[in-house]
Design an enzyme around this catalytic site. Structure first.
Site, PDB file in Angstrom:
ATOM      1  N   ASP A 171       0.813  -1.222   0.000  1.00  0.00           N
ATOM      2  CA  ASP A 171       0.000   0.000   0.000  1.00  0.00           C
ATOM      3  C   ASP A 171       0.845   1.269   0.000  1.00  0.00           C
ATOM      4  O   ASP A 171       0.690   2.143   0.863  1.00  0.00           O
ATOM      5  CB  ASP A 171      -0.950   0.007   1.198  1.00  0.00           C
ATOM      6  N   GLU A 175     -10.546   0.413  -3.408  1.00  0.00           N
ATOM      7  CA  GLU A 175      -9.799   0.776  -2.200  1.00  0.00           C
ATOM      8  C   GLU A 175      -8.534   1.563  -2.530  1.00  0.00           C
ATOM      9  O   GLU A 175      -8.165   1.737  -3.694  1.00  0.00           O
ATOM     10  CB  GLU A 175      -9.432  -0.481  -1.423  1.00  0.00           C
TER      11      GLU A 175
END
Length: 666
Positions: free
Chosen positions: A61, A225
């Site tokens: 991420d 996301e």
């Protein structure tokens, strides 16, 4: 990230990818693909390429911040403590760890269990302050820390304040700063929640909420996301990942409004890989694209390393740098994720090494930032003061550890450990472990069947040898792709193998729940009794170093069997990052190459770079061996060297006529 129904998410991703395939291919035809470019004849004197991943191993991420000429990166650390490591770079390729934001003993952490911890650390800079926003596990709320500089010190985390209409503020947020300096939080709170809200000077949420929940109301983008934003030529671009299995979708608008009619759907920024053997075919969770002074745009994104038929997903989500192209009508596009040499960004490195695990002699007064632990308990059970120059691991009734993120398919780990084992359950040595330690590898000295022993084990694979050396021993774990071999020694020079090689495919492949969202860690462990460690070595230079494990290269063809074969008339080179060449007063003075040649050539060995910033330490002539299958060993003396270096092997000769399989230092 979310633990709900992995199967459902994968299915959703498949249908989303199928839906967007035709659009992605149409976009591909509108832009020129980014491919390796021919170099001028001086290429062998310079490093103008890079090879992904630039951050090998577990770096999930990623969020990226550009401030002036500096780049800073953060991401999810999950249950690895201390949390939220911050990395710094000048050229997007070479990175150093400069701080850890949240200490291991932070008592407000909602959960430190595998897969929990801290999610999506987003580093940003606005109103004269550096900030990092992060989620306190799923559903634990959004927190922030601030600092005057990215190296810290960072303030104690505080919970982000919201307005009455904000609602939950999620687990996968990022920060966007508009052209006028106004900051916004890009909020991701659930599968169907996507929102934007302004941030005030104190770092908290204020102002009108921009509700974009329509984006994924029908789960069109799987989870939509890790949203990020950038602005270019008056357009706002909103990027979102499908889920961990891939997909990176784009919307754009002329204004920050909630009205869905004002946002245009641009499809998937990444084309599907054309090469079935490409290592990285599920790229997503990209950072905001940004522009360099030469006009090029770049981003960083993650992918599992999983070429067809050879799964390395267990090492975690690795980070790749991509050049972003734009069509004439302003559509961003990355043609394909390549694992071949690409032209590097036009930026100068400031002397940093390739970001890989670091060797450690435990001689400082503080533990290096590069180490982490899998839980708070382990983070309390060590000392570098009780036996100066040594690390002491202090287990209670169980096992404790100290770890770094595993990186690469070829390396040799070495340690010297002191343990006076006298009972079953007492052991210490080298440790590799999956995210929740359900799969692990232990190479150790211990006690079994009434005697001191060496043990090498993973699951049902177990080999032992009697320890006739004593309490102070050397251990070496060698990785050659999925094959692990364990050794022991009395002096760190002469090694004896323990049993047979272990097949580590079970560790290297994807684990349940995506390995608790993190990759494999490697380092040291002790159990049942205190143990002292003199040093930890990553990529031991005295062991064989296959050129197939290159971290960067140009002008050669790499293979696991034959190493690097010169394929360019202008010459070629291979870089092996993080090689440990001698330690302290024990400097290396020689080098050995395994070579094959059809005609005469030469090999130059450089450290740290191929120009004035590096150092040439050897020139080795190569004579014909009669065949590229006939290997000989060549040796040369070099200046006395110690320390951890990036090693460059520069090959000169006729095209397709010279191959170097491996090297080692003496």
């Amino acid at each position: 990230m979310n633990f709900k129904s992995i199967i459902s998410r994968c299915c959703l991703t498949f249908f989303c990818c199928a839906y967007w395939y035709q659009g992605a291919m149409a976009q591909l035809n509108k832009v020129e693909e980014i491919r390796p470019v021919p170099y001028p004849t001086d290429v062998a004197e310079q490093v103008r390429t890079y090879v992904n991943p630039v951050l090998a191993g577990d770096h999930p991420d990623p969020t990226l911040l550009k401030v002036g000429d500096d780049f800073y990166m953060c991401g999810s650390s999950f249950h690895f403590v201390p949390n939220l490591p911050v990395l710094h770079s000048k050229d997007l390729l070479h990175w150093e760890l400069v701080s850890r934001v949240v200490p291991a003993d932070w008592n407000e952490l909602k959960s430190g269990a595998p897969g929990a911890g801290i999610w999506q650390g987003a580093i940003t800079y606005f109103y004269g302050t550096y900030r990092i926003y992060f989620s306190n596990s799923a559903g634990g709320g959004q927190y922030m820390s601030s600092a005057a500089k990215p190296s810290g010190p960072w303030s104690a985390p505080e919970k982000v304040k919201t307005t009455p209409d904000t609602g939950p503020i999620g687990y996968d947020n990022s920060i966007f700063v508009d052209d006028d300096g106004t900051p916004y939080m890009i909020i991701k709170a659930s599968q169907t929640t996507n929102r934007i809200q302004q941030i005030d000077h104190s770092g908290h949420l204020t102002g009108k909420l921009i509700n974009l929940d329509w984006i994924n109301r029908y789960k069109k983008y799987s989870w939509a996301e890790g949203p990020v934003m950038c602005k270019r030529e008056g357009w706002y671009y909103y990027f979102m990942a499908g889920d961990v299995t891939g997909g990176q979708y784009i919307l754009r608008s002329r204004s920050l409004v909630a009205d869905s009619a004002k946002w245009e759907n641009l499809g998937n920024i990444f084309a599907f890989s054309k090469d079935p053997d490409n290592r990285f075919r599920s790229v997503n969770h990209m950072s905001s694209p940004f522009q360099l002074s030469d006009g090029t745009w770049w981003c960083i994104a993650q992918s599992y390393d999983a070429p067809k038929g050879d799964d390395w997903s267990g090492q975690g989500r690795q980070d790749l740098i991509f050049q972003v192209q734009w069509t004439a009508d302003g559509r961003p596009f990355v043609p394909y994720p390549s694992d071949q040499p690409l032209t590097r960004p036009d930026l100068k490195n400031n002397g940093l090494a390739w970001r890989l695990p670091r060797s450690d002699e435990f001689s400082g007064s503080n533990l290096s930032l590069y180490w982490h632990f899998l839980n708070k308990n382990a983070a309390r059970r060590y000392s570098i003061a009780e036996n100066k120059g040594w690390l002491r691991l202090k287990p209670d009734t169980g096992r404790t550890h100290i770890l770094q993120k595993e990186a690469g398919h070829y390396y040799s780990l070495v340690t010297r450990v002191k343990l006076n084992a006298g009972a079953p359950g007492q052991a210490a040595g080298i440790y590799l472990a999956s995210g929740n330690e359900s799969v692990n590898v232990r190479l150790c000295t211990g006690f079994n069947d009434g005697k001191k022993t060496f043990n090498f084990a993973m699951g049902g694979q177990l080999f032992s040898a009697e320890n006739t050396i004593g309490e102070s021993v050397w251990l070496k774990l060698e990785r050659q792709a999925h094959e692990l071999t364990g050794y022991y020694s009395a002096d760190g020079r002469q090694w004896r193998q323990i049993g047979k090689a272990i097949n580590a495919a079970e560790l290297d492949k994807a684990q349940p729940n995506f390995n608790s969202w993190v990759g494999t860690s490697m380092g040291l462990f002790a159990e049942g009794k205190d143990a002292d460690f003199d040093l930890f070595v990553y990529k031991d230079g005295y062991s064989e170093l296959p050129l197939a494990g290159a971290n960067n290269y140009w002008g050669v063809t790499l293979s696991q069997l034959n190493g690097a074969t010169l394929n360019n008339d202008a010459g070629g080179w291979v870089m092996l990052g993080g090689v440990d060449i001698g330690r302290g007063a024990n400097k290396t003075t020689g080098i050995s190459l395994t070579a094959a040649a059809l005609s005469s050539g030469s090999v130059e060995i450089w450290i740290d770079d191929l120009n004035k910033d590096g150092r040439r330490i050897a020139v080795i002539p190569v004579k014909p061996t009669g065949s590229l299958d006939k290997w000989i060993t060549l040796t040369a003396k070099i200046p006395a060297i110690a320390g951890q270096h990036d090693v460059y092997v520069k090959i000169k000769g006729a095209k397709d006529a010279l191959a170097i399989r491996s090297l080692s230092f003496k």
